[in-house]
Design an enzyme around this catalytic site. Structure first.
Site, PDB file in Angstrom:
ATOM      1  N   CYS A  42      31.805  29.092  68.833  1.00 22.04           N
ATOM      2  CA  CYS A  42      30.828  28.099  68.370  1.00 22.04           C
ATOM      3  C   CYS A  42      31.257  26.703  68.787  1.00 22.04           C
ATOM      4  O   CYS A  42      32.387  26.277  68.532  1.00 22.04           O
ATOM      5  CB  CYS A  42      30.695  28.175  66.853  1.00 22.04           C
ATOM      6  SG  CYS A  42      29.601  26.924  66.159  1.00 22.04           S
ATOM      7  N   TYR A  61      18.654  26.722  72.132  1.00 23.16           N
ATOM      8  CA  TYR A  61      19.623  27.462  71.317  1.00 23.16           C
ATOM      9  C   TYR A  61      19.068  28.823  70.912  1.00 23.16           C
ATOM     10  O   TYR A  61      19.767  29.843  70.991  1.00 23.16           O
ATOM     11  CB  TYR A  61      19.981  26.654  70.074  1.00 23.16           C
ATOM     12  CG  TYR A  61      20.857  27.409  69.103  1.00 23.16           C
ATOM     13  CD1 TYR A  61      22.209  27.620  69.382  1.00 23.16           C
ATOM     14  CD2 TYR A  61      20.339  27.907  67.911  1.00 23.16           C
ATOM     15  CE1 TYR A  61      23.023  28.323  68.501  1.00 23.16           C
ATOM     16  CE2 TYR A  61      21.139  28.608  67.023  1.00 23.16           C
ATOM     17  CZ  TYR A  61      22.476  28.809  67.320  1.00 23.16           C
ATOM     18  OH  TYR A  61      23.271  29.504  66.440  1.00 23.16           O
ATOM     19  N   GLU A  99      28.339  28.987  74.855  1.00 16.45           N
ATOM     20  CA  GLU A  99      28.400  27.644  74.286  1.00 16.45           C
ATOM     21  C   GLU A  99      29.668  26.962  74.788  1.00 16.45           C
ATOM     22  O   GLU A  99      30.765  27.508  74.647  1.00 16.45           O
ATOM     23  CB  GLU A  99      28.402  27.698  72.755  1.00 16.45           C
ATOM     24  CG  GLU A  99      27.106  28.226  72.178  1.00 16.45           C
ATOM     25  CD  GLU A  99      27.053  28.131  70.658  1.00 16.45           C
ATOM     26  OE1 GLU A  99      27.978  27.522  70.059  1.00 16.45           O
ATOM     27  OE2 GLU A  99      26.098  28.669  70.067  1.00 16.45           O
ATOM     28  N   ASP A 112      31.477  35.700  65.094  1.00 15.07           N
ATOM     29  CA  ASP A 112      30.432  35.264  66.027  1.00 15.07           C
ATOM     30  C   ASP A 112      30.460  36.199  67.232  1.00 15.07           C
ATOM     31  O   ASP A 112      31.406  36.171  68.024  1.00 15.07           O
ATOM     32  CB  ASP A 112      30.668  33.819  66.472  1.00 15.07           C
ATOM     33  CG  ASP A 112      30.496  32.828  65.332  1.00 15.07           C
ATOM     34  OD1 ASP A 112      29.660  33.088  64.446  1.00 15.07           O
ATOM     35  OD2 ASP A 112      31.199  31.808  65.329  1.00 15.07           O
ATOM     36  N   TYR A 127      29.354  33.455  72.850  1.00 10.56           N
ATOM     37  CA  TYR A 127      30.601  33.047  72.207  1.00 10.56           C
ATOM     38  C   TYR A 127      31.836  33.432  73.024  1.00 10.56           C
ATOM     39  O   TYR A 127      32.945  33.404  72.512  1.00 10.56           O
ATOM     40  CB  TYR A 127      30.685  33.654  70.805  1.00 10.56           C
ATOM     41  CG  TYR A 127      29.551  33.207  69.919  1.00 10.56           C
ATOM     42  CD1 TYR A 127      29.443  31.868  69.525  1.00 10.56           C
ATOM     43  CD2 TYR A 127      28.573  34.099  69.497  1.00 10.56           C
ATOM     44  CE1 TYR A 127      28.386  31.449  68.725  1.00 10.56           C
ATOM     45  CE2 TYR A 127      27.518  33.685  68.698  1.00 10.56           C
ATOM     46  CZ  TYR A 127      27.436  32.358  68.313  1.00 10.56           C
ATOM     47  OH  TYR A 127      26.389  31.936  67.521  1.00 10.56           O
ATOM     48  N   CYS A 156      32.803  25.990  60.840  1.00  8.18           N
ATOM     49  CA  CYS A 156      33.745  25.884  61.958  1.00  8.18           C
ATOM     50  C   CYS A 156      34.455  27.216  62.096  1.00  8.18           C
ATOM     51  O   CYS A 156      35.196  27.626  61.193  1.00  8.18           O
ATOM     52  CB  CYS A 156      34.761  24.764  61.730  1.00  8.18           C
ATOM     53  SG  CYS A 156      36.022  24.668  63.036  1.00  8.18           S
ATOM     54  N   CYS A 212      51.198  27.887  73.401  1.00 11.24           N
ATOM     55  CA  CYS A 212      51.086  27.898  74.856  1.00 11.24           C
ATOM     56  C   CYS A 212      52.253  27.093  75.428  1.00 11.24           C
ATOM     57  O   CYS A 212      52.427  25.921  75.067  1.00 11.24           O
ATOM     58  CB  CYS A 212      49.765  27.291  75.288  1.00 11.24           C
ATOM     59  SG  CYS A 212      49.518  27.260  77.076  1.00 11.24           S
TER      60      CYS A 212
END
Length: 216
Positions: A57, A88, A100, A135, A140, A204, A213
């Protein structure tokens, strides 16, 4: 005639033949960034670079990215599909092929692409394929879209480093992030732009793997 079902979270990419037809004219969107007031479509200052990042998202992803020092402006939008100027409601059917993404315009003298990609890989789970958490669908999927060959090499190098870090942490899942030269970017609707600045308690979905990373 296409019947749009926004609850049909497709996980298989459409083809050019099966994608929704879209439209010739761009859909309406905001002119300026809700937080910074900077122009979403430019002009941008000389020396700026651009990358397009898909982390599920785009609401949470955009909020995370606009707060990074050196990021000049962020924009929510759609890329990687076939339907021109999608809405959308069309993208969430899975019948446009887009994911997205957040368009990130940044100053490489302040923040490097590597540093941005470190945030990218740590802030979501890039091993889930056509989903992020709850999602589900092509819209996504994890993606990095770059504007030149040097950035493509950088993205692949950081991806490989993060994959090695996942293995070192005992995770056997593979990174599924789509890394390709930037396809056409389509601006999302006004209400999606800087959504979580306008709606601080909004949804969120960002969830990382907990693995760091090592590059960036």
């Amino acid at each position: 005639m296409y019947v749009i079902d926004m609850f049909n979270k497709k996980t298989t990419m459409p083809t050019v033949a099966t994608a929704l037809p879209g439209r010739v004219e761009p859909i309406a969107t905001a002119e300026t960034h809700f937080v910074s007031g900077r122009p979403l479509k430019g002009p941008y200052p000389d020396g700026m670079a651009t990358v397009y990042l898909g982390m599920g998202c785009f609401w949470g992803a955009e909020r995370l990215l606009w707060q990074i020092p050196g990021v000049w402006v962020t924009v929510a939008g759609y890329a990687g599909g076939y339907t021109p100027n999608p809405t959308y409601q069309e993208t969430v059917t899975g019948l446009t092929g887009h994911t997205e993404v957040v368009k990130v315009v940044f100053d490489p003298a302040i923040v490097s692409l590597e540093a941005l990609l470190k945030v990218f890989f740590e802030a979501h789970d890039p091993t889930q394929g056509m989903r992020q958490g709850n999602d589900i669908g092509t819209t996504y999927r994890s993606a990095i879209y770059v504007e030149n060959d040097a950035d493509l090499q950088t993205a692949n190098r950081v991806r490989d480093a993060f994959q090695a870090a996942l293995g070192g942490a005992g995770r056997t899942s593979k990174v599924t992030t789509e890394i390709i030269p930037a396809p056409e970017f389509f601006y999302a609707e006004d209400y999606h732009q800087q959504y979580l600045a306008k709606n601080p308690n909004g949804y969120c979905g960002l969830r990382g793997t907990g693995v760091s990373c090592p590059i960036g």
